[in-house]
Structure formats: C-alpha cells, structure tokens
Design a protein around this motif. Structure first.
Motif, PDB file in Angstrom:
ATOM      1  N   LEU A  71       0.833  -1.196   0.000  1.00 17.10           N
ATOM      2  CA  LEU A  71       0.000   0.000   0.000  1.00 17.10           C
ATOM      3  C   LEU A  71       0.872   1.252   0.000  1.00 17.10           C
ATOM      4  CD1 LEU A  71      -2.879   1.262   0.312  1.00 17.10           C
ATOM      5  CD2 LEU A  71      -2.471   1.205   2.792  1.00 17.10           C
ATOM      6  N   VAL A  72       0.566   2.166  -0.907  1.00 15.38           N
ATOM      7  CA  VAL A  72       1.307   3.429  -0.980  1.00 15.38           C
ATOM      8  C   VAL A  72       0.599   4.492  -0.155  1.00 15.38           C
ATOM      9  CG1 VAL A  72       2.207   5.243  -2.490  1.00 15.38           C
ATOM     10  CG2 VAL A  72       2.141   2.865  -3.293  1.00 15.38           C
ATOM     11  N   VAL A  73      -0.679   4.744  -0.457  1.00 14.74           N
ATOM     12  CA  VAL A  73      -1.454   5.763   0.249  1.00 14.74           C
ATOM     13  C   VAL A  73      -2.898   5.287   0.389  1.00 14.74           C
ATOM     14  CG1 VAL A  73      -0.078   7.777  -0.411  1.00 14.74           C
ATOM     15  CG2 VAL A  73      -1.895   6.969  -1.929  1.00 14.74           C
ATOM     16  N   SER A  74      -3.568   5.826   1.390  1.00 17.63           N
ATOM     17  CA  SER A  74      -4.997   5.582   1.604  1.00 17.63           C
ATOM     18  C   SER A  74      -5.631   6.932   1.904  1.00 17.63           C
ATOM     19  CB  SER A  74      -5.207   4.604   2.762  1.00 17.63           C
ATOM     20  OG  SER A  74      -6.539   4.156   2.810  1.00 17.63           O
ATOM     21  N   GLY A  75      -6.692   7.290   1.178  1.00 21.09           N
ATOM     22  CA  GLY A  75      -7.263   8.618   1.305  1.00 21.09           C
ATOM     23  C   GLY A  75      -8.696   8.622   1.795  1.00 21.09           C
ATOM     24  N   THR A  76      -9.261   9.833   1.795  1.00 18.56           N
ATOM     25  CA  THR A  76     -10.644  10.042   2.219  1.00 18.56           C
ATOM     26  C   THR A  76     -11.299  11.023   1.252  1.00 18.56           C
ATOM     27  OG1 THR A  76     -10.134  11.953   3.625  1.00 18.56           O
ATOM     28  CG2 THR A  76      -9.933   9.759   4.628  1.00 18.56           C
ATOM     29  N   ALA A  77     -12.559  11.328   1.497  1.00 20.59           N
ATOM     30  CA  ALA A  77     -13.282  12.261   0.636  1.00 20.59           C
ATOM     31  C   ALA A  77     -12.660  13.655   0.681  1.00 20.59           C
ATOM     32  CB  ALA A  77     -14.748  12.317   1.060  1.00 20.59           C
ATOM     33  N   ARG A  78     -12.052  14.012   1.791  1.00 19.03           N
ATOM     34  CA  ARG A  78     -11.432  15.325   1.931  1.00 19.03           C
ATOM     35  C   ARG A  78      -9.921  15.282   1.712  1.00 19.03           C
ATOM     36  NH1 ARG A  78     -13.918  19.562   4.761  1.00 19.03           N
ATOM     37  NH2 ARG A  78     -16.154  19.232   5.072  1.00 19.03           N
ATOM     38  N   ASN A  79      -9.402  14.114   1.396  1.00 22.79           N
ATOM     39  CA  ASN A  79      -7.963  13.972   1.193  1.00 22.79           C
ATOM     40  C   ASN A  79      -7.727  12.781   0.257  1.00 22.79           C
ATOM     41  OD1 ASN A  79      -5.168  13.863   1.377  1.00 22.79           O
ATOM     42  ND2 ASN A  79      -5.141  14.274   3.572  1.00 22.79           N
ATOM     43  N   GLY A  80      -8.084  12.975  -1.011  1.00 24.86           N
ATOM     44  CA  GLY A  80      -8.025  11.884  -1.975  1.00 24.86           C
ATOM     45  C   GLY A  80      -6.987  12.128  -3.061  1.00 24.86           C
ATOM     46  N   TYR A  81      -7.070  11.321  -4.129  1.00 26.09           N
ATOM     47  CA  TYR A  81      -6.010  11.315  -5.139  1.00 26.09           C
ATOM     48  C   TYR A  81      -6.583  11.227  -6.549  1.00 26.09           C
ATOM     49  CZ  TYR A  81      -3.088  10.408  -1.103  1.00 26.09           C
ATOM     50  OH  TYR A  81      -2.464  10.517   0.114  1.00 26.09           O
ATOM     51  N   TYR A  82      -5.826  11.774  -7.482  1.00 21.90           N
ATOM     52  CA  TYR A  82      -6.080  11.617  -8.910  1.00 21.90           C
ATOM     53  C   TYR A  82      -4.830  11.037  -9.566  1.00 21.90           C
ATOM     54  CZ  TYR A  82      -9.986  14.943  -8.300  1.00 21.90           C
ATOM     55  OH  TYR A  82     -11.139  15.579  -7.895  1.00 21.90           O
ATOM     56  N   ALA A  83      -5.037  10.216 -10.595  1.00 19.18           N
ATOM     57  CA  ALA A  83      -3.914   9.790 -11.425  1.00 19.18           C
ATOM     58  C   ALA A  83      -3.643  10.890 -12.444  1.00 19.18           C
ATOM     59  CB  ALA A  83      -4.245   8.480 -12.132  1.00 19.18           C
ATOM     60  N   GLU A  84      -2.356  11.240 -12.621  1.00 18.71           N
ATOM     61  CA  GLU A  84      -1.990  12.280 -13.564  1.00 18.71           C
ATOM     62  C   GLU A  84      -1.621  11.682 -14.914  1.00 18.71           C
ATOM     63  OE1 GLU A  84       0.598  15.406 -12.197  1.00 18.71           O
ATOM     64  OE2 GLU A  84       0.187  14.932 -10.111  1.00 18.71           O
ATOM     65  N   GLU A  85      -1.875  12.446 -15.951  1.00 15.69           N
ATOM     66  CA  GLU A  85      -1.738  11.953 -17.320  1.00 15.69           C
ATOM     67  C   GLU A  85      -0.338  11.460 -17.635  1.00 15.69           C
ATOM     68  OE1 GLU A  85      -2.415  13.565 -21.903  1.00 15.69           O
ATOM     69  OE2 GLU A  85      -2.943  14.830 -20.183  1.00 15.69           O
ATOM     70  N   TYR A  86       0.691  12.154 -17.188  1.00 17.38           N
ATOM     71  CA  TYR A  86       2.057  11.804 -17.562  1.00 17.38           C
ATOM     72  C   TYR A  86       2.778  11.002 -16.481  1.00 17.38           C
ATOM     73  CZ  TYR A  86       1.065  15.225 -21.146  1.00 17.38           C
ATOM     74  OH  TYR A  86       0.492  15.907 -22.201  1.00 17.38           O
ATOM     75  N   GLY A  87       2.010  10.422 -15.579  1.00 21.12           N
ATOM     76  CA  GLY A  87       2.616   9.665 -14.492  1.00 21.12           C
ATOM     77  C   GLY A  87       2.600  10.468 -13.214  1.00 21.12           C
ATOM     78  N   GLY A  88       2.532   9.767 -12.083  1.00 21.04           N
ATOM     79  CA  GLY A  88       2.449  10.448 -10.799  1.00 21.04           C
ATOM     80  C   GLY A  88       1.009  10.604 -10.348  1.00 21.04           C
ATOM     81  N   ILE A  89       0.844  11.165  -9.159  1.00 25.40           N
ATOM     82  CA  ILE A  89      -0.483  11.322  -8.578  1.00 25.40           C
ATOM     83  C   ILE A  89      -0.622  12.724  -7.986  1.00 25.40           C
ATOM     84  CG2 ILE A  89      -0.833   8.877  -8.081  1.00 25.40           C
ATOM     85  CD1 ILE A  89       0.064   9.398  -5.216  1.00 25.40           C
ATOM     86  N   ALA A  90      -1.861  13.215  -7.965  1.00 28.52           N
ATOM     87  CA  ALA A  90      -2.178  14.494  -7.335  1.00 28.52           C
ATOM     88  C   ALA A  90      -3.001  14.222  -6.089  1.00 28.52           C
ATOM     89  CB  ALA A  90      -2.948  15.378  -8.307  1.00 28.52           C
ATOM     90  N   ASN A  91      -2.593  14.805  -4.983  1.00 29.85           N
ATOM     91  CA  ASN A  91      -3.280  14.635  -3.701  1.00 29.85           C
ATOM     92  C   ASN A  91      -4.006  15.933  -3.350  1.00 29.85           C
ATOM     93  OD1 ASN A  91      -2.108  14.648  -0.278  1.00 29.85           O
ATOM     94  ND2 ASN A  91      -4.069  13.922  -1.043  1.00 29.85           N
ATOM     95  N   PHE A  92      -5.333  15.914  -3.427  1.00 30.81           N
ATOM     96  CA  PHE A  92      -6.091  17.103  -3.060  1.00 30.81           C
ATOM     97  C   PHE A  92      -6.465  17.042  -1.582  1.00 30.81           C
ATOM     98  CE2 PHE A  92      -9.365  14.046  -4.274  1.00 30.81           C
ATOM     99  CZ  PHE A  92     -10.306  14.184  -3.255  1.00 30.81           C
ATOM    100  N   PHE A  93      -6.496  18.185  -0.923  1.00 28.83           N
ATOM    101  CA  PHE A  93      -6.942  18.233   0.473  1.00 28.83           C
ATOM    102  C   PHE A  93      -7.900  19.410   0.628  1.00 28.83           C
ATOM    103  CE2 PHE A  93      -3.067  20.743   0.204  1.00 28.83           C
ATOM    104  CZ  PHE A  93      -3.335  21.883   0.956  1.00 28.83           C
ATOM    105  N   PHE A  94      -8.883  19.223   1.499  1.00 29.15           N
ATOM    106  CA  PHE A  94      -9.933  20.230   1.698  1.00 29.15           C
ATOM    107  C   PHE A  94     -10.239  20.338   3.184  1.00 29.15           C
ATOM    108  CE2 PHE A  94     -14.381  21.646   1.864  1.00 29.15           C
ATOM    109  CZ  PHE A  94     -14.309  22.778   1.057  1.00 29.15           C
ATOM    110  N   ASN A  95      -9.809  21.456   3.763  1.00 29.42           N
ATOM    111  CA  ASN A  95     -10.062  21.708   5.184  1.00 29.42           C
ATOM    112  C   ASN A  95     -11.096  22.817   5.369  1.00 29.42           C
ATOM    113  OD1 ASN A  95      -8.109  19.789   5.874  1.00 29.42           O
ATOM    114  ND2 ASN A  95      -6.470  21.304   5.765  1.00 29.42           N
ATOM    115  N   GLY A  96     -11.996  22.908   4.439  1.00 23.89           N
ATOM    116  CA  GLY A  96     -13.009  23.947   4.470  1.00 23.89           C
ATOM    117  C   GLY A  96     -12.710  25.030   3.455  1.00 23.89           C
ATOM    118  N   ALA A  97     -13.620  26.012   3.376  1.00 25.45           N
ATOM    119  CA  ALA A  97     -13.481  27.071   2.385  1.00 25.45           C
ATOM    120  C   ALA A  97     -12.245  27.923   2.602  1.00 25.45           C
ATOM    121  CB  ALA A  97     -14.726  27.950   2.409  1.00 25.45           C
ATOM    122  N   ALA A  98     -11.734  27.947   3.832  1.00 23.29           N
ATOM    123  CA  ALA A  98     -10.597  28.812   4.138  1.00 23.29           C
ATOM    124  C   ALA A  98      -9.248  28.168   3.845  1.00 23.29           C
ATOM    125  CB  ALA A  98     -10.649  29.241   5.603  1.00 23.29           C
TER     126      ALA A  98
END
Length: 418
Positions: A315-342
C-alpha cells in the motif's frame, strides 16, 4: 582532438645596434682614425653577439613552443583516451541472432543490413546502421537481463518481463531507451526510415526473446496488474462479504471511504467500488488504483493506491473524501486536500519505483488562515516551505494541474471471480 595554432614572433635589435654605432662615432676627434676602427670592430662584435643571442633566443623559444605543443598534444591524447574509456565505442556485429548467457535476441530477416548489434554482459543493444555510419549515435533500444540487479526500472528503463535461470533464480528483463536524438541533430524531424522501422519492431523483437540453454523468458511477467494484485482484491471482497468494521479495514490498509459504502450499500458495495491497473510510476509495472464508481464525466477520485515492492504488493497511500487522489496523465499522482473554504489545495507527487515512498514535485494552496488578504501559495521544495503567489498565477497553475487529472474506467469488484 583540438588543434592549437601557435605563432612565434622573434624581435631583432637592429635599431638598437645602429643607435650604439652612431653614439660611438660621436665621441671621436677629427683626424683620429684608430678610435673609429676600434668602434667599427666593436659594432661588428656587438652585431655578432646580438645575432648569437637572437639565435639562442629563437632556439629557446622554439624549444619552449615545442615543449608546450608536446604537452598540449599529450593532454589532448589523454583527454581523448579518457573520453574513450568513459564512452567506449561498442564492438558492432551484424548477426541477426545475438545471445548472452541468459537470453537470445533475434532480429527479423527484413532488417538484414540495416542494423548493428552490440553485447555488453547481459545487455544487447540495437543500433541503426545508417546513423552510425554517418557518425551519429544510432542507438534504438537495449534489452538487459538484470542478473545483478543493477537496473532499477523507471526513467530510461522499463521492465518488460522476467527470466528464470536453470537454478530457479528470477531476474527482471528491462528495455532501455535513448535519451536524445540518435540521427542528424541538425535535422531532428528527419528520422531515418530504417531507424523508425527498428523502433516500431522493438516490442515484437522483445516478445520473441528466448532463454539460453535451459533459461526461460516470460514476456510481461511481473508487470501486469492482473497477475500481481489478485490477493489484494480478494481482501476487499472479503471485507465487504464479512462486513469488516472501520478499525479492521484500516488495519488492512483499506480506506474508511469504503467502510462508509458498505454501511449504505451492504453487499451491493462490490458494485460501487472499482479498480484499475495503471503504470503511474512509468517503470513498466502496473499499480492498482481503487476508488468509487460514479456516473459523471469528472476525473476519477482514488482512495487506495498499491504498488509492487520487491515483487510483493504494498500500500502506498490511503485517502478520504477530503484527502483523496487523482492519477496524472504523464505519471504520478495528485493529492487534493480540503479543510473547508478557508484552506484547500493540491500536492503533486511521483511514486518512486520499487518503493512506497512519495517524491514531492510541487504544491499549491489557498490558505486564509496564514494570510487572509493574500491567501495564495506555492511550494517547490517540500510540503512545509510555502511561498506567496498571485491569484492569477494560482489559478493558472491549478488549471494546468487539473488538466492532467484522468478519468479512469474502473472495473467493479463484483466482476472479479474468486
């Protein structure tokens, strides 16, 4: 070898001698012949001495220049020798069947007379003959049985299979690629037809590699997700079937998002949880990406990512709805995080080959807690070293990053047979 043109100038002191002769004559009295004669002798002696000194100077200068030239030539020869040692010219052969102690590579008959091959230990390299003969690199590809584990797939090498030797030891087989143009670099768009044909035949040539003297080559062995992650997917099916609680799932490396799905969907959760195999490390070996199946055109959110470390899923990473991942087109991953509007943002990572370690690329965030008036930030070195940026630059970077997010065709877990 460099050529240096050395110019040697020798200045003669004729004017000085003439000046000396004139001054000597000025000191004599009228009617006195002998002093003048003595002066003439003195001038002749002076001229002879000066000529001798000049000749000696010329000889010394010539010797000095000769010595310099010898030293420069020696240095140039040494540099050339060092260059040859650092980048030795391969011993080219034109055999269509090329063997090492572990494998045999066969080039199809249609390429006869258009290629060179070279062997270095367990590596076979293929070159375009016309490019080499024209004085360019001509390297098309190499294939190597990594017996000594010197090659780490990723970057300029990718794994294409495995060889099992007569004692049962298994080693990776990797293909290597050129890092720069191998034909006339003044005309990079004019790829030679013979080079392109060899390049297009690469995969077929590799697929038809044979083991040497009892060794067995398996094309794509150890690279395909369906051969690597069966036990991992079975674990997810078991979790759904047995109704594992959140703690049990977390202990087994399963995202809490999937526990929430089992609570709302029950046994139907296997239809909502999906997976896909994707080589996000660019090393030729598939990763396993697991996420929710949703009926939208948005990029696919991934919650669990597995890779292979020493031939074992991890296992590399495990995420949640507020801290998940996308696969990027040229390789690698993007990790988005959301701690509210601020406060929210995105990190871009690579996964190092044969490792669960993430390599930070850059990050952007909107953070009113740090600076309410100017809340746009970028990080280049690590996740903690943030620099302010303009709103326009932030939006441009975010738009670019989001353009790399991929929509993945997830296969439902329910489609996997036990």
């Amino acid at each position: 070898m460099r050529k240096n043109n050395v110019k040697n100038g020798v200045a003669l002191t004729i004017a000085a001698v003439m000046g000396l002769s004139i001054c000597a004559g000025c000191g004599s009295t009228a009617g006195s012949e002998e002093p003048a004669a003595e002066t003439e002798v003195s001038v002749e002696q002076t001229e002879e001495a000066t000529e001798e000194e000049s000749a000696e100077d010329q000889t010394e200068d010539a010797a000095t220049e000769s010595s310099k030239a010898t030293e420069e030539g020696s240095t140039e020869e040494q540099e050339a020798t060092e260059d040859e040692m650092a980048f030795p010219t391969p011993e080219y052969i034109e055999d269509k069947v090329i063997s090492t102690s572990l494998m045999t590579v066969t080039v199809p008959d249609e390429f006869e007379g258009t290629f060179y091959a070279a062997v270095d230990g367990e590596m076979v390299s293929i070159y375009d003959k016309s490019c080499v003969d024209d004085g360019f690199g001509g390297f098309v590809f190499s294939v190597a049985a990594d017996k000594d584990q010197n090659l780490i797939p990723g970057g300029m090498y990718t794994k294409v299979g495995e060889i099992t030797d007569t004692e049962g030891a298994v080693c990776d087989v990797c293909v290597g690629y050129p890092s720069e143009i191998q034909w006339d670099w003044n005309n990079p768009d004019d790829e030679p037809e013979t080079y392109k044909k060899l390049e297009d035949a690469r995969d077929a040539i590799i697929e038809n590699i044979k083991g040497t003297e009892g060794c067995v080559f398996a094309y794509q062995a150890g690279t395909r997700g369906e051969d690597l992650y069966g036990d991992v997917l079975a674990k997810y099916q078991q979790a759904i079937k047995e109704g594992w609680d959140a703690n049990k799932m977390e202990q087994e490396g399963i995202s809490p998002e999937f526990y929430a799905l089992t609570q709302t969907e029950g046994d139907k959760a296997a239809d909502k949880i999906g997976f896909v195999y994707r080589d996000v490390t660019n090393d030729g070996i598939d990763e396993l990406l697991i996420g929710d199946i949703v009926d939208t055109d948005e990029p696919t959110v991934i919650y669990d990512i597995y890779t292979v470390v020493d031939k074992v899923p991890a296992l590399v990473v495990s995420g949640t709805a507020r801290n998940g991942y996308y696969a990027e087109e040229y390789g690698g991953i993007a990790n988005f995080f959301f701690n509210g509007a601020a406060e929210n943002g995105v990190y871009s990572y690579i996964i190092y080959p044969n490792s669960t370690e993430l390599g930070f690329q850059y990050g952007i965030k909107y953070d009113e807690y740090t600076d309410e008036a100017n809340p746009w930030f970028v990080a280049y070195e690590n996740e903690d070293n943030w620099e302010p940026m303009t709103e326009a630059d932030y939006n441009d970077r975010l738009e670019m990053l989001e353009s790399y997010y991929q929509k993945l065709g997830l296969t439902p877990l329910s489609n996997v047979t036990e």
